[in-house]
Each structure stands twice: as C-alpha cells, then as structure tokens.
Design an enzyme around this catalytic site. Sequence first.
Site, PDB file in Angstrom:
ATOM      1  CB  ALA A  23       2.130  -4.909  -7.929  1.00  0.00           C
ATOM      2  CB  ALA A  48       1.567   1.883 -14.255  1.00  0.00           C
ATOM      3  CD  GLU A  49      -0.970   3.718 -11.150  1.00  0.00           C
ATOM      4  OE1 GLU A  49      -0.920   4.962 -11.027  1.00  0.00           O
ATOM      5  OE2 GLU A  49      -0.850   3.138 -12.235  1.00  0.00           O
ATOM      6  CB  THR A  50       2.301  -1.153  -6.128  1.00  0.00           C
ATOM      7  OG1 THR A  50       3.354  -1.480  -7.048  1.00  0.00           O
ATOM      8  CG2 THR A  50       2.195  -2.250  -5.070  1.00  0.00           C
TER       9      THR A  50
END
Length: 293
Positions: A23, A48-50
């Site tokens: 994101a 997993a990651e923002t």
Amino acid sequence: MAKFSIYTVDAFSTKPFHGNQAAIVPVPSGQSIPDHTMQALAAEMNIAETSFFTPVQSEGPDEFQKSSRFALRWFTPTVEAKLCGHATLAAAHVLFNELQNQNNTLHFDTLSGVLSVSINREGKLTMRLPMDKPEPVVHNDNFKEIATGVLGRCSSSTEIALSPVLRYLVIHDASFSEEELVALVPNITTKVIEAGRRERVDLVMVTTKGSDRDFKSRVFAPWCGIDEDPVTGSAHTVLALFWKEKLGKPFFVAQQCSKRCGELDVKIVDATHVVISGNAVVVIRGELFLDLE
C-alpha cells in the site's frame, strides 16, 4: 479529516494478484502523518508493507511531478521495517506511472540510506540496494529450533547463515528439492518464535538451486507480523551474496515461489550494492481519510 491518495500495488509482477502487495501513500510536503497513525494504517491494511513517501526540498502543486528525492518509510502490520525492496519498487511505480514524475531516476531517503530507482523505456524498474552478506552461524539450540520448525529438518548438511545488519536468516540444504520448497508448510511454533527473538532474527529464508532459475526461495517473517512474504526484494540483497559463492557469478534470475510467485533479476554491481529489477502494477486507487488530531 485529512485526505490522502492511497494505492495498492503488486510489485515484481506484470499482472494483478501476483507478486507482492504494497500500500502506497503519497504525503505532500506540507502535511505529515504521525508514526502511530502510520503503524495503525499498516495494521488496517494487513499486507506485507504499507509505505509513505514525502518530497524532500520541494513544494507546490507539482512537487510529485518534479521532485527526484523523497523520504520513504515502510511499515509491516506490527513494526517499522528497516528495508523493503518491493514497497520501494511500488512507490517508484506510483510516482512514475500514477503521479507522472518527470525524472528517470528517483532517490529515496530511508532507514537503510539513500536508495535509487530508475525506469527504462519499457517501464521496467531497477533498484540499487545495499547488500548484507550472511555469515555462517554455529548450530546452537536456537538455530536448530528455527531450522527444524521452518525446514522440517536440521542435519550436518543444513547450512544456516545470518546477515548482520538486517538479521535475515538463510537456510539451505542441498538435499532439499525445488518440489519440497514449493510444498513446504513450516511449523512456526511458539518455541520457534522465541528462539528467533533470542537471536534477534527478523525473517527466515529457505533457498535452493533452481532448474529453470538460478535459485529459488521462500520467506517467512512471523517476527514482523508476516507469516509468509510473497516476494521480498530485501531478501535478495542477502541471497545474492550467498549464491554468488555457490554459483560463481554476480547476476541471477531468481524466483520466490510463494503462492503469488514473483520474478526478479538480480545483479551484484560492486562490493556493497546489488541492483534488482522488476515490474509492478496498480490494482486499487483510492482515498484515505485520517483524523490527525
């Protein structure tokens, strides 16, 4: 309520629902989002990651188009990450393709230093990332517990190495086949988690030589709130040096063979850096409303 754009991007893929999700939230230079709100949003997104990027030394309505330097931060659902390749690739993709950035190369100020991403005429992205050489470790009770839980075995043929900066653990066993890697279902028990914490492990990689790729891997990061990471750019800053010693060459075609799967071109360019190339695709464009008071 403050309003921001938000994108979900599948990195290391040319089509939706493959590769690794990130994101991406562009934050104008005149605004800021508190750390606790960024972490809360990462937990809300639960991928997993923002990531959040802000132009550096640039202001005005066209700052995302003209700036070539951005501050970039990555958050897993539970912690701020020290390095994340796929979300860096995804951030650059948003800048180049959604925000019409006019530069050919972008520079990101991060916890791992300045990272650069370039785009070629075909739209392929290439990142320059710092390498982190894994060093063999003694098979103590902690590492045996982790290897047995993740790989299902730990014998004299099991290689275990740990990268000193990122604290990424590499597990390799020459008797472990590609088919076993694809079918692998780790048994991440409380004992495995505790053993990893004692050794300050952030994630664990199981890797094997490939028949149709130079090497393949899978990545598990329960210590960061990620059971399995689909495609991990930062893992290849460690795996590149691991496989250079085995294959005797500085460039690789790699595959992370999770269910979503992803392809990476990896090349060691000097004593301290690797370049990783791949594609990305936007899956969702939206608006984010945050109460920043």
